[in-house]
Design a protein around this motif. Structure first.
Motif, PDB file in Angstrom:
ATOM      1  N   ALA A 204       0.835  -1.215   0.000  1.00 58.37           N
ATOM      2  CA  ALA A 204       0.000   0.000   0.000  1.00 58.37           C
ATOM      3  C   ALA A 204       0.863   1.256   0.000  1.00 58.37           C
ATOM      4  O   ALA A 204       0.543   2.228  -0.703  1.00 58.37           O
ATOM      5  CB  ALA A 204      -0.938  -0.010   1.202  1.00 58.37           C
ATOM      6  N   GLN A 205       1.961   1.262   0.755  1.00 53.73           N
ATOM      7  CA  GLN A 205       2.839   2.432   0.772  1.00 53.73           C
ATOM      8  C   GLN A 205       3.466   2.658  -0.602  1.00 53.73           C
ATOM      9  O   GLN A 205       3.577   3.801  -1.067  1.00 53.73           O
ATOM     10  CB  GLN A 205       3.937   2.255   1.824  1.00 53.73           C
ATOM     11  CG  GLN A 205       3.418   2.337   3.243  1.00 53.73           C
ATOM     12  CD  GLN A 205       4.517   2.069   4.247  1.00 53.73           C
ATOM     13  OE1 GLN A 205       5.470   2.843   4.337  1.00 53.73           O
ATOM     14  NE2 GLN A 205       4.400   0.979   4.989  1.00 53.73           N
ATOM     15  N   ALA A 206       3.852   1.586  -1.257  1.00 54.84           N
ATOM     16  CA  ALA A 206       4.427   1.719  -2.601  1.00 54.84           C
ATOM     17  C   ALA A 206       3.370   2.218  -3.585  1.00 54.84           C
ATOM     18  O   ALA A 206       3.655   3.076  -4.419  1.00 54.84           O
ATOM     19  CB  ALA A 206       5.001   0.381  -3.066  1.00 54.84           C
ATOM     20  N   TYR A 207       2.141   1.693  -3.478  1.00 56.55           N
ATOM     21  CA  TYR A 207       1.080   2.142  -4.383  1.00 56.55           C
ATOM     22  C   TYR A 207       0.793   3.628  -4.175  1.00 56.55           C
ATOM     23  O   TYR A 207       0.590   4.370  -5.128  1.00 56.55           O
ATOM     24  CB  TYR A 207      -0.192   1.311  -4.202  1.00 56.55           C
ATOM     25  CG  TYR A 207      -1.187   1.558  -5.301  1.00 56.55           C
ATOM     26  CD1 TYR A 207      -0.994   1.009  -6.563  1.00 56.55           C
ATOM     27  CD2 TYR A 207      -2.292   2.371  -5.114  1.00 56.55           C
ATOM     28  CE1 TYR A 207      -1.876   1.248  -7.605  1.00 56.55           C
ATOM     29  CE2 TYR A 207      -3.184   2.623  -6.150  1.00 56.55           C
ATOM     30  CZ  TYR A 207      -2.967   2.064  -7.387  1.00 56.55           C
ATOM     31  OH  TYR A 207      -3.845   2.326  -8.422  1.00 56.55           O
ATOM     32  N   MET A 208       0.798   4.057  -2.920  1.00 53.81           N
ATOM     33  CA  MET A 208       0.578   5.466  -2.607  1.00 53.81           C
ATOM     34  C   MET A 208       1.631   6.344  -3.292  1.00 53.81           C
ATOM     35  O   MET A 208       1.327   7.427  -3.787  1.00 53.81           O
ATOM     36  CB  MET A 208       0.632   5.691  -1.095  1.00 53.81           C
ATOM     37  CG  MET A 208       0.507   7.155  -0.689  1.00 53.81           C
ATOM     38  SD  MET A 208       0.895   7.432   1.044  1.00 53.81           S
ATOM     39  CE  MET A 208       2.643   7.097   1.060  1.00 53.81           C
ATOM     40  N   LEU A 209       2.843   5.854  -3.343  1.00 53.14           N
ATOM     41  CA  LEU A 209       3.920   6.599  -3.984  1.00 53.14           C
ATOM     42  C   LEU A 209       3.656   6.797  -5.471  1.00 53.14           C
ATOM     43  O   LEU A 209       3.802   7.902  -6.000  1.00 53.14           O
ATOM     44  CB  LEU A 209       5.249   5.861  -3.795  1.00 53.14           C
ATOM     45  CG  LEU A 209       6.429   6.382  -4.619  1.00 53.14           C
ATOM     46  CD1 LEU A 209       6.826   7.772  -4.141  1.00 53.14           C
ATOM     47  CD2 LEU A 209       7.578   5.420  -4.540  1.00 53.14           C
ATOM     48  N   TYR A 210       3.258   5.730  -6.144  1.00 53.42           N
ATOM     49  CA  TYR A 210       3.086   5.778  -7.592  1.00 53.42           C
ATOM     50  C   TYR A 210       1.729   6.299  -8.049  1.00 53.42           C
ATOM     51  O   TYR A 210       1.616   6.820  -9.157  1.00 53.42           O
ATOM     52  CB  TYR A 210       3.335   4.392  -8.206  1.00 53.42           C
ATOM     53  CG  TYR A 210       4.787   4.002  -8.164  1.00 53.42           C
ATOM     54  CD1 TYR A 210       5.700   4.559  -9.044  1.00 53.42           C
ATOM     55  CD2 TYR A 210       5.246   3.083  -7.231  1.00 53.42           C
ATOM     56  CE1 TYR A 210       7.039   4.211  -9.006  1.00 53.42           C
ATOM     57  CE2 TYR A 210       6.584   2.728  -7.183  1.00 53.42           C
ATOM     58  CZ  TYR A 210       7.479   3.293  -8.072  1.00 53.42           C
ATOM     59  OH  TYR A 210       8.802   2.956  -8.020  1.00 53.42           O
ATOM     60  N   ARG A 211       0.689   6.134  -7.219  1.00 53.11           N
ATOM     61  CA  ARG A 211      -0.654   6.521  -7.635  1.00 53.11           C
ATOM     62  C   ARG A 211      -1.395   7.304  -6.547  1.00 53.11           C
ATOM     63  O   ARG A 211      -2.507   6.959  -6.167  1.00 53.11           O
ATOM     64  CB  ARG A 211      -1.493   5.285  -7.997  1.00 53.11           C
ATOM     65  CG  ARG A 211      -0.913   4.390  -9.048  1.00 53.11           C
ATOM     66  CD  ARG A 211      -0.962   5.029 -10.428  1.00 53.11           C
ATOM     67  NE  ARG A 211      -0.597   4.047 -11.440  1.00 53.11           N
ATOM     68  CZ  ARG A 211       0.633   3.868 -11.908  1.00 53.11           C
ATOM     69  NH1 ARG A 211       1.635   4.622 -11.462  1.00 53.11           N
ATOM     70  NH2 ARG A 211       0.869   2.950 -12.813  1.00 53.11           N
ATOM     71  N   PRO A 212      -0.819   8.371  -6.028  1.00 47.34           N
ATOM     72  CA  PRO A 212      -1.485   9.104  -4.942  1.00 47.34           C
ATOM     73  C   PRO A 212      -2.850   9.655  -5.342  1.00 47.34           C
ATOM     74  O   PRO A 212      -3.742   9.787  -4.508  1.00 47.34           O
ATOM     75  CB  PRO A 212      -0.498  10.235  -4.614  1.00 47.34           C
ATOM     76  CG  PRO A 212       0.319  10.409  -5.854  1.00 47.34           C
ATOM     77  CD  PRO A 212       0.425   9.032  -6.459  1.00 47.34           C
ATOM     78  N   GLU A 213      -3.034   9.947  -6.622  1.00 48.81           N
ATOM     79  CA  GLU A 213      -4.302  10.500  -7.088  1.00 48.81           C
ATOM     80  C   GLU A 213      -5.453   9.495  -7.007  1.00 48.81           C
ATOM     81  O   GLU A 213      -6.619   9.874  -7.044  1.00 48.81           O
ATOM     82  CB  GLU A 213      -4.168  11.020  -8.522  1.00 48.81           C
ATOM     83  CG  GLU A 213      -4.041   9.952  -9.598  1.00 48.81           C
ATOM     84  CD  GLU A 213      -2.663   9.289  -9.731  1.00 48.81           C
ATOM     85  OE1 GLU A 213      -2.542   8.394 -10.580  1.00 48.81           O
ATOM     86  OE2 GLU A 213      -1.721   9.667  -9.008  1.00 48.81           O
ATOM     87  N   LYS A 214      -5.143   8.208  -6.857  1.00 51.06           N
ATOM     88  CA  LYS A 214      -6.188   7.185  -6.798  1.00 51.06           C
ATOM     89  C   LYS A 214      -6.623   6.857  -5.371  1.00 51.06           C
ATOM     90  O   LYS A 214      -7.518   6.048  -5.167  1.00 51.06           O
ATOM     91  CB  LYS A 214      -5.722   5.919  -7.505  1.00 51.06           C
ATOM     92  CG  LYS A 214      -5.550   6.143  -8.998  1.00 51.06           C
ATOM     93  CD  LYS A 214      -5.334   4.871  -9.735  1.00 51.06           C
ATOM     94  CE  LYS A 214      -5.214   5.179 -11.228  1.00 51.06           C
ATOM     95  NZ  LYS A 214      -5.224   3.976 -12.027  1.00 51.06           N
ATOM     96  N   LEU A 215      -5.987   7.506  -4.393  1.00 49.38           N
ATOM     97  CA  LEU A 215      -6.301   7.219  -2.998  1.00 49.38           C
ATOM     98  C   LEU A 215      -7.025   8.395  -2.348  1.00 49.38           C
ATOM     99  O   LEU A 215      -6.572   9.523  -2.447  1.00 49.38           O
ATOM    100  CB  LEU A 215      -5.037   6.930  -2.192  1.00 49.38           C
ATOM    101  CG  LEU A 215      -4.143   5.807  -2.689  1.00 49.38           C
ATOM    102  CD1 LEU A 215      -2.999   5.598  -1.726  1.00 49.38           C
ATOM    103  CD2 LEU A 215      -4.913   4.533  -2.908  1.00 49.38           C
ATOM    104  N   SER A 216      -8.120   8.100  -1.692  1.00 50.44           N
ATOM    105  CA  SER A 216      -8.751   9.135  -0.882  1.00 50.44           C
ATOM    106  C   SER A 216      -8.248   9.039   0.562  1.00 50.44           C
ATOM    107  O   SER A 216      -8.315  10.010   1.299  1.00 50.44           O
ATOM    108  CB  SER A 216     -10.275   9.035  -0.935  1.00 50.44           C
ATOM    109  OG  SER A 216     -10.713   7.777  -0.495  1.00 50.44           O
ATOM    110  N   ARG A 217      -7.727   7.861   0.917  1.00 51.97           N
ATOM    111  CA  ARG A 217      -7.193   7.674   2.268  1.00 51.97           C
ATOM    112  C   ARG A 217      -6.340   6.408   2.262  1.00 51.97           C
ATOM    113  O   ARG A 217      -6.609   5.477   1.519  1.00 51.97           O
ATOM    114  CB  ARG A 217      -8.347   7.523   3.261  1.00 51.97           C
ATOM    115  CG  ARG A 217      -7.908   7.391   4.702  1.00 51.97           C
ATOM    116  CD  ARG A 217      -9.067   7.444   5.658  1.00 51.97           C
ATOM    117  NE  ARG A 217      -9.636   8.782   5.564  1.00 51.97           N
ATOM    118  CZ  ARG A 217     -10.885   9.079   5.883  1.00 51.97           C
ATOM    119  NH1 ARG A 217     -11.693   8.144   6.320  1.00 51.97           N
ATOM    120  NH2 ARG A 217     -11.335  10.304   5.787  1.00 51.97           N
ATOM    121  N   LEU A 218      -5.323   6.390   3.112  1.00 54.72           N
ATOM    122  CA  LEU A 218      -4.483   5.214   3.307  1.00 54.72           C
ATOM    123  C   LEU A 218      -4.599   4.796   4.763  1.00 54.72           C
ATOM    124  O   LEU A 218      -4.401   5.615   5.665  1.00 54.72           O
ATOM    125  CB  LEU A 218      -3.020   5.530   2.964  1.00 54.72           C
ATOM    126  CG  LEU A 218      -2.006   4.426   3.254  1.00 54.72           C
ATOM    127  CD1 LEU A 218      -2.248   3.221   2.360  1.00 54.72           C
ATOM    128  CD2 LEU A 218      -0.591   4.955   3.078  1.00 54.72           C
TER     129      LEU A 218
END
Length: 166
Positions: free
Chosen positions: A105-119
């Motif tokens: 999840a941390q790696a995904y947040m790095l590459y696709r922050p625009e797709k997350l409303s919250r982590l």
């Protein structure tokens, strides 16, 4: 209490397959309400082991959960999540990473922050940087204290890129 029969029933009821490149991914889709939660499970690699909590979450949310086949890079995970969201026509999710899933999840947040409303991370520590000494880490933490939130996030992302080059 975990029941093998209930977990297999969960898999039969909610399980779906999606081919991304040459890899077939198993995922689960439950519920059909409001916010979309994407649940990334731990190192056992099978989301069905969390069937009870996933079913409870699906009472008020749409829940997606991903199993992990053997893959060769973090890029495979990112491609799988992108493909899953595209196939389900989902633009933004609340990403929940449990244990090993928290690292993904941390790696995904790095590459696709625009797709997350919250982590949301559960039982998942920060990425491990074995090449960083304690002195360097303490120095970096002091620097982060004086940076703006925006610049601190940029620094954090650059540090993750050292561990997870795509």
């Amino acid at each position: 209490m975990y029941s093998k029969e209930e977990a297999l029933g969960f898999e039969r009821k909610y399980g779906k397959k999606l081919k991304i490149g040459s890899i077939v991914w198993q995922y689960y889709k439950l519920g059909n309400a409001g916010t979309v939660l994407l649940f990334l499970t731990g190192g056992l690699r099978r989301a069905r082991f969390g069937y009870a909590i996933l079913e409870k979450l699906s009472a008020e949310h749409t829940v997606l959960a991903l199993d992990y086949p053997p893959v060769e890079s973090i890029g495979d995970f990112i491609d799988a999540i992108d493909g899953l969201l595209a196939s389900e026509n989902i633009k933004k999710v609340i990403l929940i990473g449990q244990s090993y899933g928290g690292i993904i999840a941390q790696a995904y947040m790095l590459y696709r922050p625009e797709k997350l409303s919250r982590l949301i991370l559960s039982n998942s520590g920060p990425l491990q940087f074995s090449f960083v000494s304690r002195f360097e880490l303490n120095l970096a933490l002091k620097v982060v204290d004086i940076l703006s939130e925006k610049n601190a996030k940029k620094l954090f992302c650059k540090m993750i890129l050292l561990v997870f080059p795509k």
